[in-house]
Design a protein around this motif. Structure first.
Motif, PDB file in Angstrom:
ATOM      1  N   GLU A 202      14.420  16.577  -8.044  1.00 11.44           N
ATOM      2  CA  GLU A 202      14.872  15.786  -9.174  1.00 11.44           C
ATOM      3  C   GLU A 202      14.106  14.467  -9.269  1.00 11.44           C
ATOM      4  N   THR A 203      13.851  13.862  -8.104  1.00 13.79           N
ATOM      5  CA  THR A 203      13.130  12.588  -8.084  1.00 13.79           C
ATOM      6  C   THR A 203      11.932  12.687  -7.143  1.00 13.79           C
ATOM      7  N   MET A 204      11.058  11.651  -7.267  1.00 10.34           N
ATOM      8  CA  MET A 204       9.949  11.493  -6.332  1.00 10.34           C
ATOM      9  C   MET A 204      10.191  10.184  -5.603  1.00 10.34           C
ATOM     10  N   HIS A 205       9.933  10.160  -4.305  1.00  5.79           N
ATOM     11  CA  HIS A 205      10.022   8.895  -3.587  1.00  5.79           C
ATOM     12  C   HIS A 205       8.613   8.417  -3.249  1.00  5.79           C
ATOM     13  N   LEU A 206       8.350   7.131  -3.579  1.00  6.15           N
ATOM     14  CA  LEU A 206       7.097   6.505  -3.163  1.00  6.15           C
ATOM     15  C   LEU A 206       7.460   5.543  -2.038  1.00  6.15           C
ATOM     16  N   ILE A 207       6.852   5.737  -0.874  1.00  9.18           N
ATOM     17  CA  ILE A 207       7.103   4.817   0.233  1.00  9.18           C
ATOM     18  C   ILE A 207       5.934   3.835   0.256  1.00  9.18           C
ATOM     19  N   VAL A 208       6.280   2.536   0.150  1.00 12.17           N
ATOM     20  CA  VAL A 208       5.243   1.515   0.040  1.00 12.17           C
ATOM     21  C   VAL A 208       5.343   0.575   1.240  1.00 12.17           C
ATOM     22  N   THR A 209       4.213   0.399   1.937  1.00 14.47           N
ATOM     23  CA  THR A 209       4.178  -0.544   3.041  1.00 14.47           C
ATOM     24  C   THR A 209       3.930  -1.935   2.466  1.00 14.47           C
ATOM     25  N   VAL A 210       4.859  -2.851   2.788  1.00 15.54           N
ATOM     26  CA  VAL A 210       4.764  -4.216   2.262  1.00 15.54           C
ATOM     27  C   VAL A 210       4.726  -5.166   3.444  1.00 15.54           C
TER      28      VAL A 210
ATOM     29  N   THR B  54       0.847  -1.178   0.000  1.00 13.44           N
ATOM     30  CA  THR B  54       0.000   0.000   0.000  1.00 13.44           C
ATOM     31  C   THR B  54       0.891   1.240   0.000  1.00 13.44           C
ATOM     32  N   ILE B  55       0.518   2.233  -0.807  1.00 17.42           N
ATOM     33  CA  ILE B  55       1.291   3.485  -0.817  1.00 17.42           C
ATOM     34  C   ILE B  55       1.137   4.179   0.541  1.00 17.42           C
ATOM     35  N   ARG B  56       2.274   4.470   1.203  1.00 15.08           N
ATOM     36  CA  ARG B  56       2.192   5.138   2.495  1.00 15.08           C
ATOM     37  C   ARG B  56       2.463   6.638   2.368  1.00 15.08           C
ATOM     38  N   ASP B  57       3.338   6.976   1.407  1.00 18.93           N
ATOM     39  CA  ASP B  57       3.715   8.382   1.279  1.00 18.93           C
ATOM     40  C   ASP B  57       4.214   8.657  -0.128  1.00 18.93           C
ATOM     41  N   VAL B  58       3.972   9.876  -0.594  1.00 17.48           N
ATOM     42  CA  VAL B  58       4.564  10.333  -1.850  1.00 17.48           C
ATOM     43  C   VAL B  58       5.399  11.558  -1.483  1.00 17.48           C
ATOM     44  N   ILE B  59       6.699  11.460  -1.710  1.00 16.91           N
ATOM     45  CA  ILE B  59       7.590  12.530  -1.237  1.00 16.91           C
ATOM     46  C   ILE B  59       8.222  13.245  -2.419  1.00 16.91           C
ATOM     47  N   TYR B  60       8.138  14.573  -2.397  1.00 22.55           N
ATOM     48  CA  TYR B  60       8.660  15.422  -3.470  1.00 22.55           C
ATOM     49  C   TYR B  60      10.097  15.793  -3.140  1.00 22.55           C
ATOM     50  N   LEU B  61      11.073  15.399  -3.982  1.00 22.08           N
ATOM     51  CA  LEU B  61      12.477  15.718  -3.684  1.00 22.08           C
ATOM     52  C   LEU B  61      13.091  16.620  -4.740  1.00 22.08           C
TER      53      LEU B  61
END
Lengths: 376, 296
Positions: free
Chosen positions: A325-333, A316-323
């Motif tokens: 140059e890149t985007m980080h998607l934090i996924v709970t597994v 499940t997507i836990r967070d979408v982080i704006y950095l």
């Protein structure tokens, strides 16, 4: 042991099973490595890992333990030699400029101690200052107290380079200057290394710095060398979880090797599901396997749209982080730590990522991007 | 009361200058009252005729200043300067290594410092008397030397220049050690490592790095020993007897036994002027000395 005539080529620094203890604490534990002439070699690790002590063993500020192996510089065993008997130069973390001496006096110090003819000194000081891009006419007469951090850094470098040393030791020299200047100095140091052919031994805790500048890196952990290799080898093929975590970011998955599948192995993941890994000598049927995968080598898909042939875990997507140059998607597994996936930012205003918190998603990566860790 | 305090603080808060003055005021007043005023009185006295029973009579004269330039007094003055300089030099030679050892003393640092300061727990007078017991003909030093066979008969130590010098050095040594220690203690050890890696052996390293960087301590120590040594009278009085008079003894004598206040005052002012000149000269020389000449 006399200085070997072959010292013009090959390894200029050799540590053979070197150990150094302070009281009961082993600061350097059975470290062996060789550094080639002209190489830019970094000792990288967190504070307390033994990298600075290793450098101080090379400089001669520390002596190896009595049964603590051999330090060789230019082929000569130097275990008992004082720093002034070694042909090395060093740049200190605090710069260590003599506050009572002008810039030119600081730079001339080593030449004077080494009995360089007076007539030669002025010229060489000038050239050294020019080499580090300090205008001699402006800076020669200044006192260290009148310089900025970056200028002091350059004087410290000039003071070392003016001796035309075979080996230059640098102890986190860029730690105290601001980011922009640091990037500039990194490139300058690297080009000085190539241009002069001097061997650089560089201590840092900054993995990015080490990757940028080094020909080879020794990653140190807990007084030992955890891995030694080129930046690409270290980054793309970390041997231990420590290296994978310390250099860049990594996601970890564990499981049990089930059976051979084509050229690789099929692994039953601890949290459920299976994934494929390439073949590796350490894998046997029924053995535990641990892998690391870099965030930028992964992608996030809808659970029903994973490309065939890729490894995938659902979450499940836990967070979408704006950095930027890149985007980080934090996924709970389930069954492992949260997984970080890096995707290129193609402009969130025009083409926003289709993910939001709470979405069901699958994280997928190619089997060949699994980095198999030696310790489980 | 609390309201007054509040208002005072509120008034001071935006006025940094007033705050500085408020902090300076108590000490300044103290010095004005007990230092500057007596000094002015002494200066005035030094130019008035001597009163028969001490004090002064009305009038103006420079007789006392002229009288000081008698060979008898100039001799005392010369001796005082020579001894004070010698005392300073001996304290420096003895004190520097001690300060160095304490600064590198690791875990013993605090104990060693404590030992340096320990003598201050007893009065200087008592300690100087104690030296009499050490140095007199039947004192400990003579006894030991006799017993060890170094000498066959007691030698006279007390009431000699040696006794005075021993007393002065003993009394002032801590004032040399402490400032030198302070400057060595804050010496950045990486500077010593840098010197070493640049090829400096220990002696060179000391000459070119440690010594110049501890100069502020050396200067402070020398001033702290030289100036009080110049004005001291107790040591010369107790350990030197009448023959080893220093300028301090002369002044003290004029104010007490001789009851010649104006002459005592004049002598004090001459010494003060000379100290001022000597210190200025010293600071000049020191400013010029340690910096190294530029290249080319």
């Amino acid at each position: 042991m006399a200085v070997s005539p072959s010292s013009t080529t090959g390894s200029v620094v050799q540590l053979s099973r070197v150990s150094k203890s302070f009281g009961d604490v082993k600061a350097v534990d059975d470290v062996s490595l060789e550094i080639q002439r002209g190489e830019f070699f970094s000792l990288l690790g967190p504070s307390g890992c033994g990298k600075t002590t290793t450098l101080r063993l090379l400089a001669g500020f520390e002596e190896p333990d009595d049964d603590g192996g051999e330090v060789r510089l230019l082929g000569e065993v130097v275990n008992k030699k004082r720093p002034y008997e070694r042909k090395i130069a060093m740049v200190f973390q605090s710069y260590a400029l003599f506050p009572h001496l002008s810039v030119q006096r600081n730079v001339a110090f080593g030449l004077e101690q080494r009995k360089t003819p007076k007539a030669e000194i002025g010229d060489r000081v000038r050239r050294a200052l020019e080499m580090v891009r300090l205008e001699p006419d402006t800076f020669a007469r200044r006192m260290p107290g009148q310089l900025s951090g970056g200028q002091r850094q350059r004087v410290a470098l000039a003071r070392a380079l003016v001796l035309e040393p075979d080996i230059l030791l640098l102890d986190e020299p860029l730690g105290a200057i601001d980011l922009k200047l640091r990037k500039e100095m990194q490139l300058e140091l690297k080009s000085l290394n190539k241009q002069l052919g001097t061997t650089f031994v560089y201590v840092t805790h900054d993995q990015e710095e080490a990757l940028t500048m080094s020909d080879r890196i020794a990653v140190m952990d807990n007084a030992r060398v955890a891995q030694l290799g080129t930046p690409a080898e270290i980054y793309e093929n970390p041997r231990t979880a420590f290296v994978a975590k310390f250099i860049g970011e990594s996601n970890f998955f564990g499981g049990t090797a089930e059976r051979r599948n084509g050229g690789g192995w099929e692994v039953a993941r601890s949290g459920g599901g299976r994934f494929l890994v390439p073949d590796h000598p350490a894998i046997r049927e029924g053995r535990a396997v641990r892998i690391a995968v870099r965030p930028e080598w992964m992608d996030v898909w809808r659970p029903d749209a994973v490309p065939p042939g890729e490894n995938a875990v659902g979450g499940t997507i836990r967070d979408v982080i704006y950095l930027g140059e890149t985007m980080h998607l934090i996924v709970t597994v389930p069954g492992c730590d949260d997984v970080t996936v890096a995707v290129r930012n193609e402009g969130q205003l025009i083409k926003p990522l289709p993910w939001k918190r709470g979405d069901a998603a699958a994280v997928a990566w190619r089997p060949e991007d699994c980095q198999i860790l030696e310790e489980v | 009361m609390a309201a007054v305090r509040e208002r005072l603080l509120a008034w001071l808060h935006p006025r940094p200058q007033a705050r500085a003055w408020a902090l300076l005021a108590p000490g300044t007043l103290w010095l004005l009252l007990f230092f500057l005023v007596p000094l002015i009185i002494m200066f005035v006295y030094s130019m008035m005729p001597r009163g028969i029973y001490g004090g002064v009579d009305p009038g103006f004269t420079l007789e006392h200043y002229r009288r000081f330039f008698d060979p008898l007094y100039l001799d005392i003055l010369r001796r005082t300067f020579v001894w004070s300089i010698a005392c300073t030099a001996i304290c420096l030679v003895l004190g520097y290594p001690v300060a160095y050892a304490i600064a590198r003393g690791g875990q013993w640092k605090n104990l060693l410092l404590f030992l340096v300061v320990l003598p201050f727990w007893t009065s200087f007078l008592v300690r100087t008397f104690a030296m009499i017991f050490l140095l007199r003909d039947s004192g400990l030093v003579n006894n030991w030397m006799l017993r060890l066979g170094v000498i066959e008969h007691s030698i006279t130590l007390l009431y000699t220049p040696f006794a005075v010098m021993a007393g002065l050095v003993y009394g002032f040594l801590p004032f040399m050690i402490l400032p030198i220690y302070a400057s060595l203690e804050k010496l950045d050890l990486s500077l010593l490592e840098a010197a070493e890696v640049l090829g400096a052996r220990p002696v060179e390293r000391f000459r070119r790095v440690t010594l110049p960087l501890s100069m502020p301590g050396v200067v402070a120590g020398c001033l702290l020993v030289f100036i009080p040594a110049l004005g001291s009278f107790l040591t010369a009085d107790l350990l030197g007897g009448a023959k080893q008079m220093m300028i301090g003894n002369l002044v003290q004598n004029q104010f007490s036994a001789a009851r010649n206040w104006p002459f005592g005052s004049a002598a004090s002012f001459i010494v003060m002027a000379l100290v001022l000149l000597a210190v200025m000269f010293y600071l000049r020389v020191k400013d010029r000395a340690p910096g190294e000449a530029p290249l080319r």
